[in-house]
Design a protein around this motif. Structure first.
Motif, PDB file in Angstrom:
ATOM      1  N   PHE A 196       6.894   2.480  -0.367  1.00  0.00           N
ATOM      2  CA  PHE A 196       6.091   2.720  -1.571  1.00  0.00           C
ATOM      3  C   PHE A 196       6.129   1.500  -2.488  1.00  0.00           C
ATOM      4  CE2 PHE A 196       5.768   4.274  -5.988  1.00  0.00           C
ATOM      5  CZ  PHE A 196       4.512   4.855  -5.936  1.00  0.00           C
ATOM      6  N   LEU A 197       7.294   0.853  -2.609  1.00  0.00           N
ATOM      7  CA  LEU A 197       7.442  -0.294  -3.494  1.00  0.00           C
ATOM      8  C   LEU A 197       6.784  -1.552  -2.936  1.00  0.00           C
ATOM      9  CD1 LEU A 197      11.160   0.126  -4.623  1.00  0.00           C
ATOM     10  CD2 LEU A 197       9.110   0.625  -5.955  1.00  0.00           C
ATOM     11  N   THR A 198       6.654  -1.634  -1.630  1.00  0.00           N
ATOM     12  CA  THR A 198       6.122  -2.858  -1.012  1.00  0.00           C
ATOM     13  C   THR A 198       4.765  -2.671  -0.353  1.00  0.00           C
ATOM     14  OG1 THR A 198       7.321  -2.386   1.044  1.00  0.00           O
ATOM     15  CG2 THR A 198       8.443  -3.749  -0.596  1.00  0.00           C
ATOM     16  N   GLY A 199       4.343  -1.425  -0.167  1.00  0.00           N
ATOM     17  CA  GLY A 199       3.096  -1.168   0.556  1.00  0.00           C
ATOM     18  C   GLY A 199       1.861  -1.464  -0.269  1.00  0.00           C
ATOM     19  N   LYS A 200       0.745  -1.564   0.423  1.00  0.00           N
ATOM     20  CA  LYS A 200      -0.546  -1.813  -0.208  1.00  0.00           C
ATOM     21  C   LYS A 200      -1.167  -0.496  -0.651  1.00  0.00           C
ATOM     22  CE  LYS A 200      -5.118  -3.766   0.771  1.00  0.00           C
ATOM     23  NZ  LYS A 200      -5.996  -4.388   1.800  1.00  0.00           N
ATOM     24  N   SER A 201      -1.744  -0.486  -1.834  1.00  0.00           N
ATOM     25  CA  SER A 201      -2.360   0.730  -2.346  1.00  0.00           C
ATOM     26  C   SER A 201      -3.670   1.019  -1.625  1.00  0.00           C
ATOM     27  CB  SER A 201      -2.621   0.605  -3.849  1.00  0.00           C
ATOM     28  OG  SER A 201      -3.542  -0.438  -4.107  1.00  0.00           O
ATOM     29  N   SER A 202      -4.030   2.278  -1.592  1.00  0.00           N
ATOM     30  CA  SER A 202      -5.285   2.691  -0.974  1.00  0.00           C
ATOM     31  C   SER A 202      -6.053   3.562  -1.952  1.00  0.00           C
ATOM     32  CB  SER A 202      -5.032   3.471   0.314  1.00  0.00           C
ATOM     33  OG  SER A 202      -6.234   3.983   0.836  1.00  0.00           O
ATOM     34  N   SER A 203      -7.355   3.346  -2.016  1.00  0.00           N
ATOM     35  CA  SER A 203      -8.182   4.094  -2.963  1.00  0.00           C
ATOM     36  C   SER A 203      -8.754   5.378  -2.358  1.00  0.00           C
ATOM     37  CB  SER A 203      -9.335   3.212  -3.458  1.00  0.00           C
ATOM     38  OG  SER A 203      -8.846   2.063  -4.102  1.00  0.00           O
ATOM     39  N   TYR A 204      -8.654   5.515  -1.039  1.00  0.00           N
ATOM     40  CA  TYR A 204      -9.342   6.656  -0.419  1.00  0.00           C
ATOM     41  C   TYR A 204      -8.471   7.452   0.549  1.00  0.00           C
ATOM     42  CZ  TYR A 204     -13.231   3.951  -2.208  1.00  0.00           C
ATOM     43  OH  TYR A 204     -14.059   3.248  -3.027  1.00  0.00           O
ATOM     44  N   GLN A 205      -7.267   6.978   0.859  1.00  0.00           N
ATOM     45  CA  GLN A 205      -6.415   7.731   1.773  1.00  0.00           C
ATOM     46  C   GLN A 205      -4.996   7.813   1.228  1.00  0.00           C
ATOM     47  OE1 GLN A 205      -6.549   5.633   5.488  1.00  0.00           O
ATOM     48  NE2 GLN A 205      -5.268   3.944   4.791  1.00  0.00           N
TER      49      GLN A 205
END
Length: 294
Positions: free
Chosen positions: A44-53
């Motif tokens: 969660f701290l290092t992952g890329k955000s997603s706008s749709y999933q």
């Protein structure tokens, strides 16, 4: 006896008010942490955000927050130091100085959204920087400069006048006295103020919505061209910060697990702000003992 009873009553009322304030603050902090901590993980701290999933992280937003903080401090600290030194050591009492202090008071009371709109009109539109880190940093400089200037001025004024007289008595100039005697003595207070301002910058959202942008493009960590919009060290790219991300997730409602992302992001943001605040006190105390041998 009557006076003693009134004194005890007033003391009890003051303690009750203080207790209520502490209870409200503790409840708010606990509520945010209890809701958010279970959702925080390394991914969660290092992952890329997603706008749709579902399953996105806050890695880029967290990096953007720290990078924007560094750029803002690089701009604002020298300006606040110069202004604070001038007001504390060189400015003479008069209408000009009073006008400057009045301007500082007015600027320090402006809402952050007003500063954001000002930054949008001046830095984004007029200077044509667009939605970028430099626009956000300049807007945050305008927002925090009054507070930081007053902190520097107050820290310098708290240095006893005998310190200045001792420096002048040794035959060094006024500027050398300020640099080598007064500033080191006031450094703990100045550093504490800067760290506290850092927490305020880190958690700011309204001013950045209109200046730094509301998107977090993917970064190419092998690209060190400062003019490239995919470079992590570029100040001319859009940079959605963690605070803006929380606002965006709650306002758009396009992420399936938006509530979880928002709760986790809020907990991370709160933890870092607490670190800034407690760190400021510890660092100030350490520097005071180190520099004054107290």
């Amino acid at each position: 006896m009557h006076a003693k009873k009134l004194d005890k009553l007033a003391t009890a009322v003051l303690y009750s008010i203080a207790g209520i304030i502490v209870a409200i603050l503790a409840s708010l902090i606990l509520y945010i942490l209890v809701r958010g901590l279970p959702h925080i993980s390394w991914s969660f701290l290092t992952g890329k955000s997603s706008s749709y999933q579902a399953g996105g992280g806050i890695g880029i937003q967290l990096y953007n927050s720290f990078f924007l903080l560094v750029i803002t401090l690089i701009i604002s600290v020298p300006l606040s130091m110069g202004a604070g030194i001038f007001l504390a050591e060189y400015a003479k009492k008069g209408p000009v100085t009073n006008f400057v202090r009045t301007c500082i008071e007015i600027l320090s009371s402006l809402p952050s959204v007003v500063v954001g709109l000002f930054g949008y009109l001046i830095f984004v539109v007029q200077f044509e920087y667009g939605f970028s880190i430099i626009s956000g940093a300049l807007a945050l400089t305008v927002f925090n400069l009054p507070q930081m200037t007053r902190n520097v001025e107050d820290s310098l004024k708290h240095v006893h006048h005998t310190q200045r007289e001792a420096g002048l008595a040794l035959g060094i100039s006024r500027w050398e006295t300020v640099v080598h005697v007064v500033i080191p003595e006031a450094l703990p207070g100045i550093v504490t103020g800067v760290v506290l301002a850092s927490g305020r910058i880190f958690g700011e959202a309204a001013a950045l919505i209109y200046t730094a942008g509301q998107s977090a493009p993917a970064l190419d960590w092998s690209n060190w061209n400062i003019l490239s919009v995919t470079s992590p060290i570029s100040i001319f790219r859009q940079a959605e910060t963690l605070a803006v991300h929380i606002w965006k997730v709650n306002s758009e409602g396009t992420i399936p697990d938006g509530t979880i992302v928002s709760a986790g992001s809020a907990a991370v943001l709160l933890i870092f702000i607490l670190i800034f605040n407690f760190g400021a006190r510890k660092l100030g105390s350490y520097l005071h003992k180190k520099l004054t041998a107290a």
